[in-house]
Scaffold this active site. Structure first.
Site, PDB file in Angstrom:
ATOM      1  CG  HIS A  10      41.275  49.769  39.245  1.00 13.20           C
ATOM      2  ND1 HIS A  10      42.338  50.482  39.739  1.00 13.20           N
ATOM      3  CD2 HIS A  10      41.625  48.460  39.342  1.00 13.20           C
ATOM      4  CE1 HIS A  10      43.293  49.652  40.108  1.00 13.20           C
ATOM      5  NE2 HIS A  10      42.882  48.416  39.873  1.00 13.20           N
ATOM      6  CB  CYS A  43      47.855  45.694  35.568  1.00 12.26           C
ATOM      7  SG  CYS A  43      46.183  46.305  35.855  1.00 12.26           S
TER       8      CYS A  43
END
Ligand SMILES: Cc1cc2nc3c(=O)[nH]c(=O)nc-3n(C[C@H](O)[C@H](O)[C@H](O)COP(=O)(O)OP(=O)(O)OC[C@H]3O[C@@H](n4cnc5c(N)ncnc54)[C@H](O)[C@@H]3O)c2cc1C
Ligand SMILES: NC(=O)C1=CN([C@@H]2O[C@H](COP(=O)(O)OP(=O)(O)OC[C@H]3O[C@@H](n4cnc5c(N)ncnc54)[C@H](O)[C@@H]3O)[C@@H](O)[C@H]2O)C=CC1
Length: 448
Positions: A10, A43
């Protein structure tokens, strides 16, 4: 100019996109990662493993070709082993055999984090898992498919532990959840909030064991069969460890300055102690607006923003990050908890003297259908000396999560409690009450 980015998850992806979209021409962008995939949103692991979403496929949001199309060179399954900071050379190995080197003008380290592995007897037994990479999520998913896996022990009732406990329960397993602390989610919420989640977990037949420290994994024929804690011995067919992350900040060696937990110490531009080296995401520190000091918070939300800011600075556009509040949220069996900044407990830990105000009310007026309405519990934490807002927590079955962003901004901008009292909060019966719980809490707060 030549940029090398080490770690393309990310934070590295955000840095690469920033460089390619804003400074692409005449610059070279090299992206290196040891993994065989990129952009996996961990997530979503629990949602997929718990079958709340049908597939993991959309948990990947980009692919190497997207960067190649913008002119980057990307090398996966390539491990960076060493960096010569003096001569600005990165040494790496492709697929464990081909050695390569890359020179750089500016280096962006986005090495991320790794799950903390408890060094306990039996740690090498089969059936002991961690949850970070896609491959690890897949391994847990496959275990839950096995009919002889009946009992799952989850060690650590932080975010990952609570989420995977729900997922395993949804897959029909008996779940035991352990934490050293007295409640779940104890680093994010005060007990008045975390105990609501504890009750919710127990209401869904998840067995909670708090104040218990894992001491040993017991095995049979090379496979884990039980977990021993300081309070007892529990039969378990698999164990999932989720006791937090540590920064994966290895390549900087002695060359780069460190924070107390080993993360690369960066300034508000995400520049390390070497001016040509930037560090972003979970391997680096951040600036806490609540503490008004350096902090470490491993979150994808922070990783993305630090990647953007770090890349602009690496390219010569000097900008400061806005700092973070560590805003976070969780939803388990419809119960939503969200928080930002510091809980009372966290403020105490960091030596910040605070007061707090609690309030509880229904979200909507009583004339609205009961099925659409629910109670919301709020706590606002503020500094004793200045009345500056430093934290907020909310809990409800009602989806009030967006409200936490307002508190995040309040903390970022150093707002004091009196500014909340008469804040113009609109009223519409579909959404809230004329005397809403934010206004009421702010009016109730002791500001002396
Ligand atoms: C199950 C789970 C659920 C989560 N849920 C949330 C959530 O809901 N919200 C949220 O904000 N955060 C969440 N997180 C946290 C979030 O995933 C991390 O904060 C985020 O991944 C950090 O991104 P990063 O790019 O800094 O680091 P990482 O994702 O750790 O990526 C680092 C990359 O660097 C590479 N690398 C490291 N060393 C080398 C080397 N020597 N050579 C080459 N490559 C190297 C690695 O292969 C990796 O791809 C969750 C995490 C997990 C595991
Ligand atoms: N919704 C979100 O925002 C999510 C965020 N994340 C982030 O990913 C990172 C890692 O998550 P987690 O691993 O869940 O870490 P965590 O820090 O959230 O929780 C770790 C838990 O393990 C407990 N613990 C520590 N050592 C222990 C021991 N020896 N025995 C028993 N319990 C022990 C701690 O008390 C704590 O409750 C965190 O930064 C987290 O914020 C992860 C999942 C979801």
């Amino acid at each position: 100019m030549k940029f090398v980015i080490v770690g393309t998850n990310h934070a590295g992806i955000a840095a690469a996109n920033t460089l390619l979209d804003n400074y692409g021409k005449n610059n070279e962008v090299i992206m290196i990662d040891r993994n065989n995939n990129l952009s996996y949103l961990g997530c979503g692991t629990a949602l997929w493993v718990g079958r709340q979403i049908s597939s993991y496929k959309k948990l990947f949001y980009t692919k190497p070709a997207d960067f190649e199309a913008k002119g980057a060179r990307i090398s996966l399954e390539t491990t960076v082993n060493k960096i010569d900071f003096e001569n600005k050379i990165v040494y790496a190995t492709i697929k464990n055999h081909t050695e390569i080197t890359e020179t750089y003008d500016k280096l962006i380290l986005a090495e991320g984090s790794a799950p903390i592995a408890p060094d306990l007897p039996g740690k090498d037994l089969a059936g002991i898992h961690f949850l970070k990479l896609f491959q690890e999520g897949m391994a847990v998913d496959q275990e839950l498919d096995k009919s002889d896996v009946k009992t799952v022990a989850v060690v650590g009732a932080g975010y990952i532990g609570v989420e995977i406990a729900e997922a395993a329960r949804r897959r029909g397993k008996q779940v035991l959840l352990f934490d050293a602390a007295k409640t779940c989610l104890s680093s994010y919420y005060d007990p008045e909030f975390s105990t609501l989640m504890d009750q919710n977990l127990r209401d869904h037949d998840i067995e909670t064991h708090y104040g218990e420290l894992a001491q040993e994994y017991l095995g049979k024929d090379g496979h884990v069969c039980a977990l021993k804690t300081n309070k007892g011995k529990y039969q378990a067919d698999i164990v999932i460890n989720c006791i937090g992350f540590r920064p994966n900040a290895i390549l900087g060696g002695d060359h780069l300055k460190r924070f107390s937990n080993g993360a690369y110490l960066v300034n508000r531009n995400f520049q390390t102690s070497d001016p040509d080296v930037f560090a972003v995401g979970d391997c680096a520190t951040n600036y806490s607006n609540a503490l008004q000091d350096t902090t470490y918070i491993a979150l994808a939300s922070n990783a993305v923003r630090s990647g953007i800011v770090g890349a602009h600075n690496a390219a010569g556009t000097v900008i400061e990050g806005a700092g973070v509040q560590g805003s976070n949220g969780i939803e388990i069996y419809d119960l939503k908890l969200v928080s930002t900044g510091l809980s009372v407990k966290a403020a105490d830990k960091f030596g910040l003297s605070v007061k707090y105000v609690d309030y509880e009310d229904k979200q909507l007026p009583d004339f609205m259908p009961a099925s659409e309405n629910a109670k919301v519990k709020i706590r606002i934490v503020y500094e004793k000396k200045t009345n500056r807002i430093v934290g907020a927590q909310l809990a409800s079955l009602y989806d009030m999560h967006e409200l936490i962003h307002m508190f995040s901004l309040a903390i970022q901008e150093g707002l004091t409690m009196d500014k909340l009292q008469l804040l113009d909060i609109f009223f519409l019966p579909h959404y809230n009450q004329p005397y809403n719980y934010v206004t009421m809490a702010a009016l109730k707060a002791d500001k002396n």
